[in-house]
Scaffold this motif. Structure first.
Motif, PDB file in Angstrom:
ATOM      1  N   UNK A   4       0.860  -1.172   0.000  1.00 23.24           N
ATOM      2  CA  UNK A   4       0.000   0.000   0.000  1.00 23.24           C
ATOM      3  C   UNK A   4       0.901   1.229   0.000  1.00 23.24           C
ATOM      4  N   UNK A   5       0.726   2.073  -1.010  1.00 21.15           N
ATOM      5  CA  UNK A   5       1.613   3.221  -1.196  1.00 21.15           C
ATOM      6  C   UNK A   5       0.773   4.472  -1.332  1.00 21.15           C
ATOM      7  N   UNK A  11       4.462   9.771  -9.559  1.00 14.36           N
ATOM      8  CA  UNK A  11       5.564   9.742  -8.590  1.00 14.36           C
ATOM      9  C   UNK A  11       6.118   8.325  -8.432  1.00 14.36           C
ATOM     10  N   UNK A  12       5.236   7.366  -8.300  1.00 20.05           N
ATOM     11  CA  UNK A  12       5.667   5.977  -8.108  1.00 20.05           C
ATOM     12  C   UNK A  12       6.327   5.439  -9.376  1.00 20.05           C
ATOM     13  N   UNK A  13       5.737   5.727 -10.525  1.00 20.97           N
ATOM     14  CA  UNK A  13       6.313   5.282 -11.787  1.00 20.97           C
ATOM     15  C   UNK A  13       7.703   5.836 -11.999  1.00 20.97           C
ATOM     16  N   UNK A  14       7.911   7.093 -11.657  1.00 24.24           N
ATOM     17  CA  UNK A  14       9.234   7.719 -11.803  1.00 24.24           C
ATOM     18  C   UNK A  14      10.270   7.012 -10.940  1.00 24.24           C
ATOM     19  N   UNK A  15       9.872   6.601  -9.750  1.00 23.84           N
ATOM     20  CA  UNK A  15      10.794   5.881  -8.872  1.00 23.84           C
ATOM     21  C   UNK A  15      11.083   4.471  -9.394  1.00 23.84           C
ATOM     22  N   UNK A  27       0.072   4.622 -20.435  1.00 24.14           N
ATOM     23  CA  UNK A  27      -0.226   5.718 -19.503  1.00 24.14           C
ATOM     24  C   UNK A  27      -0.557   5.195 -18.108  1.00 24.14           C
ATOM     25  N   UNK A  28      -1.130   4.014 -18.035  1.00 18.32           N
ATOM     26  CA  UNK A  28      -1.591   3.441 -16.770  1.00 18.32           C
ATOM     27  C   UNK A  28      -0.775   2.266 -16.264  1.00 18.32           C
ATOM     28  N   UNK A  29       0.319   1.915 -16.949  1.00 20.94           N
ATOM     29  CA  UNK A  29       1.063   0.711 -16.566  1.00 20.94           C
ATOM     30  C   UNK A  29       2.569   0.926 -16.558  1.00 20.94           C
ATOM     31  N   UNK A  30       3.196   0.481 -15.475  1.00 19.87           N
ATOM     32  CA  UNK A  30       4.644   0.296 -15.390  1.00 19.87           C
ATOM     33  C   UNK A  30       4.803  -1.181 -15.053  1.00 19.87           C
TER      34      UNK A  30
END
Length: 75
Positions: A4-5, A11-15, A27-30
């Motif tokens: 849980x983040x 922000x999470x995708x960049x990390x 756009x919605x998936x890493x």
């Protein structure tokens, strides 16, 4: 495993994409490239049989990253 983040997707995708195994494909998936089973056209199939769409916006970056990633693996 579930985490849980409290962060925006951006922000999470960049990390995540700072790590070699992660790449943005839509756009919605890493995704984690360790779990790619196959790639069919604009559809990425993961080892758990989930189908993830590959957006044309991210297709070139994904293909370059995936080839580099596969080339770096030790068999």
């Amino acid at each position: 495993e579930t985490f849980e983040i409290y962060a925006t997707f951006s922000e999470m995708g960049s990390q995540l994409i700072q790590h070699a195994a992660f790449v943005r494909v839509h756009r919605s998936y890493v995704i984690n490239m360790n779990y790619i089973k196959e790639i069919i056209s604009d559809d990425i199939i993961l080892t758990d049989r989930q189908h993830i769409p590959l957006s044309s916006t991210y297709a070139r970056e994904f293909k370059e990253s995936y080839l580099t990633y596969i080339g770096s693996l030790q068999f």
